[in-house]
Design a protein around this motif. Structure first.
Motif, PDB file in Angstrom:
ATOM      1  N   ALA A   1     109.599  27.288  33.221  1.00 55.84           N
ATOM      2  CA  ALA A   1     111.040  27.433  33.016  1.00 55.84           C
ATOM      3  C   ALA A   1     111.382  28.906  32.863  1.00 55.84           C
ATOM      4  CB  ALA A   1     111.501  26.655  31.786  1.00 55.84           C
ATOM      5  N   TRP A   2     112.614  29.248  33.223  1.00 56.41           N
ATOM      6  CA  TRP A   2     113.059  30.625  33.077  1.00 56.41           C
ATOM      7  C   TRP A   2     113.660  30.828  31.686  1.00 56.41           C
ATOM      8  CZ3 TRP A   2     112.205  34.892  35.817  1.00 56.41           C
ATOM      9  CH2 TRP A   2     112.908  36.048  35.456  1.00 56.41           C
ATOM     10  N   SER A   3     113.306  31.950  31.055  1.00 54.08           N
ATOM     11  CA  SER A   3     113.882  32.320  29.761  1.00 54.08           C
ATOM     12  C   SER A   3     114.759  33.546  29.948  1.00 54.08           C
ATOM     13  CB  SER A   3     112.778  32.619  28.735  1.00 54.08           C
ATOM     14  OG  SER A   3     113.326  33.240  27.580  1.00 54.08           O
ATOM     15  N   GLU A   4     116.060  33.358  29.796  1.00 51.80           N
ATOM     16  CA  GLU A   4     116.977  34.494  29.884  1.00 51.80           C
ATOM     17  C   GLU A   4     116.745  35.436  28.707  1.00 51.80           C
ATOM     18  OE1 GLU A   4     119.845  36.888  31.628  1.00 51.80           O
ATOM     19  OE2 GLU A   4     118.635  35.222  32.391  1.00 51.80           O
ATOM     20  N   TYR A   5     116.300  34.880  27.596  1.00 50.77           N
ATOM     21  CA  TYR A   5     116.025  35.693  26.414  1.00 50.77           C
ATOM     22  C   TYR A   5     114.898  36.690  26.697  1.00 50.77           C
ATOM     23  CZ  TYR A   5     114.109  36.902  21.824  1.00 50.77           C
ATOM     24  OH  TYR A   5     113.609  37.585  20.735  1.00 50.77           O
ATOM     25  N   LEU A   6     113.829  36.252  27.369  1.00 48.11           N
ATOM     26  CA  LEU A   6     112.694  37.126  27.669  1.00 48.11           C
ATOM     27  C   LEU A   6     112.821  37.826  29.012  1.00 48.11           C
ATOM     28  CD1 LEU A   6     109.660  34.888  26.553  1.00 48.11           C
ATOM     29  CD2 LEU A   6     110.694  36.799  25.289  1.00 48.11           C
ATOM     30  N   LYS A   7     113.810  37.399  29.825  1.00 49.17           N
ATOM     31  CA  LYS A   7     113.924  37.888  31.198  1.00 49.17           C
ATOM     32  C   LYS A   7     112.609  37.637  31.939  1.00 49.17           C
ATOM     33  CE  LYS A   7     118.033  39.693  30.463  1.00 49.17           C
ATOM     34  NZ  LYS A   7     119.260  39.106  31.065  1.00 49.17           N
ATOM     35  N   SER A   8     112.029  36.483  31.687  1.00 50.94           N
ATOM     36  CA  SER A   8     110.714  36.159  32.235  1.00 50.94           C
ATOM     37  C   SER A   8     110.618  34.661  32.494  1.00 50.94           C
ATOM     38  CB  SER A   8     109.592  36.566  31.266  1.00 50.94           C
ATOM     39  OG  SER A   8     109.635  37.945  30.964  1.00 50.94           O
ATOM     40  N   MET A   9     109.646  34.294  33.314  1.00 51.73           N
ATOM     41  CA  MET A   9     109.319  32.906  33.534  1.00 51.73           C
ATOM     42  C   MET A   9     108.235  32.501  32.537  1.00 51.73           C
ATOM     43  SD  MET A   9     107.991  31.031  37.021  1.00 51.73           S
ATOM     44  CE  MET A   9     106.483  32.026  37.108  1.00 51.73           C
ATOM     45  N   VAL A  10     108.458  31.398  31.854  1.00 57.01           N
ATOM     46  CA  VAL A  10     107.510  30.901  30.863  1.00 57.01           C
ATOM     47  C   VAL A  10     106.729  29.746  31.476  1.00 57.01           C
ATOM     48  CG1 VAL A  10     107.257  29.856  28.573  1.00 57.01           C
ATOM     49  CG2 VAL A  10     109.047  31.565  28.979  1.00 57.01           C
ATOM     50  N   THR A  11     105.400  29.803  31.397  1.00 52.98           N
ATOM     51  CA  THR A  11     104.560  28.717  31.894  1.00 52.98           C
ATOM     52  C   THR A  11     103.805  28.103  30.723  1.00 52.98           C
ATOM     53  OG1 THR A  11     102.600  30.078  32.333  1.00 52.98           O
ATOM     54  CG2 THR A  11     104.265  29.923  34.079  1.00 52.98           C
ATOM     55  N   MET A  12     103.635  26.791  30.806  1.00 51.60           N
ATOM     56  CA  MET A  12     103.035  26.050  29.700  1.00 51.60           C
ATOM     57  C   MET A  12     101.861  25.221  30.196  1.00 51.60           C
ATOM     58  SD  MET A  12     103.116  25.139  26.583  1.00 51.60           S
ATOM     59  CE  MET A  12     102.222  23.891  25.714  1.00 51.60           C
ATOM     60  N   ILE A  13     100.752  25.301  29.471  1.00 48.56           N
ATOM     61  CA  ILE A  13      99.597  24.452  29.722  1.00 48.56           C
ATOM     62  C   ILE A  13      99.349  23.704  28.424  1.00 48.56           C
ATOM     63  CG2 ILE A  13      97.203  24.358  30.491  1.00 48.56           C
ATOM     64  CD1 ILE A  13      97.725  27.375  31.339  1.00 48.56           C
TER      65      ILE A  13
END
Length: 373
Positions: A186-198
């Motif tokens: 998912a994209w995080s506007e707060y981090l200006k980054s894409m967050v990946t989860m395992i």
């Protein structure tokens, strides 16, 4: 002296009024004939306050849940999407202009909800993935990132798609951030980054486009604290509150990852009475302060097509969805910037073909009644 009605005219008037009464009261039923079949592992994407798209799965049904209007969880407002696009196991995400992007093996497609039409974005031999994928979009650049989940592979590939130029490129995910399978992106506007989860060990990584030229190619670990996800099942994850919080369904529990404090917190379990001991393959969305779950495969029960809504403020499951208020208007576009379509939060203004037919019938019947009177 008022004009009297002949017997045939009076009979026609009664029949017309009866038809008008029937159409008016049956319109909501006729407009929602489609009911999705129980399913899981669907390709999904959402725009807050607008639409929750669900495609493919085992049944390969493509439809959307309307997030712009209120509905009860027992009877959500659902619309079947036009076309027979086969998207079983593929990747979906929203574009930055409010359209739906779908990745299939060898091609990318765009669905425009305002025109209810599909267009082919690109045919590209670089796109070879055939499994259920996860994707995110950088709202500033419009670049779409789709993570390759094909197995077996010793390393993961990330697809980069530019909808404006239709250019498709690939990037190899560094080994330290290349898992067996991604369980949430998912994209995080707060981090200006894409967050990946395992979910295996609740490992979180982020990809920051502005750091793509660094040795790690923009990837970095995101250390977290607190209660991690207990069950390693590929469920679903969605960003909330401008991407400052990630909400994850794992097993039968909801988990919250606060990106501002880098801490996990366990939320409520799924509602009692579902007859399940665990859940996998669900699809989820966020709209305002509501976390929405559709479908899934529950251990101990059959695959189902229930729609669940969690009030994230009260952290309780509710029986009615209420759309969030519209966002404030965007700043006026300057002459040097190209104008863009409404943000994903704005209403789609979709009117189904059944709705249009019903409106036509009501107008015609009303005209007939007025003429007779």
């Amino acid at each position: 002296m008022p004009r009297s009605l002949s017997s045939p005219t009076f009979t026609l008037l009664i029949l017309t009024l009866t038809l008008l009464f029937f159409v008016s009261f049956c319109a909501p039923v006729l407009a929602q004939k489609f009911k999705p079949q129980p399913d899981y592992n669907k390709c999904s994407a959402f725009a807050e306050g607008q639409a929750f798209y669900l495609l493919g799965g085992l049944r390969n049904e493509n439809f959307m849940i309307d997030l712009s209007v209120p509905w009860n969880t027992s009877d959500p407002v659902v619309k079947k999407l036009r076309g027979g696009l086969l998207v079983n196991g593929q990747g979906c995400t929203m574009t930055n202009d409010g359209n739906l992007f779908v990745l299939t093996a060898g091609a990318g497609f765009i669905y425009n909800p305002r025109s209810d039409a599909w267009t082919t974005l690109s045919h590209n031999a670089l796109i070879t993935s055939t499994r259920r994928e996860f994707g995110a979009t950088d709202p500033e650049t419009g670049i779409i990132y789709i993570m390759d989940n094909d197995i077996p592979k010793s390393e993961r590939t990330m697809y980069l798609i530019d909808p404006r130029t239709k250019e498709v490129t690939t990037s190899i995910v560094p080994g330290a951030f290349s898992p067996l399978s991604f369980h949430g992106v998912a994209w995080s506007e707060y981090l200006k980054s894409m967050v990946t989860m395992i979910s295996y060990g609740s490992r979180v990584s982020i990809f920051t486009p502005s750091k793509v030229n660094e040795p790690s190619k923009g990837w970095s670990a995101f250390a977290t604290t607190g209660q991690e996800i207990a069950r390693p099942t590929p469920d679903c994850m969605a960003p909330a509150r401008s991407g400052s919080i990630m909400v994850f369904l794992g097993g039968i529990s909801i988990y919250f990852l606060d990106l501002t404090t880098r801490s996990w917190r366990t939320g409520p379990t799924l509602p009692t009475g579902l007859g399940i001991t665990s859940m996998s393959g669900s699809s989820c969305a966020v709209s305002g302060d509501q976390f929405i779950v559709w479908g899934g495969n529950g251990v101990g029960s059959l695959t189902f097509n229930r729609t669940l809504v969690l009030d994230m403020n009260a952290e309780t499951w509710v029986s009615r969805y209420v759309p969030p208020p519209p966002p404030p208007p965007r700043p006026t576009t300057t002459a040097s910037q190209p104008s863009q379509s409404p943000t994903p939060h704005t209403s789609t203004g979709i009117i189904s073909s059944n709705d249009k037919k019903l409106v036509s019938i009501i107008v015609a019947v009303t005209g007939t009644v007025l003429a007779l009177i």
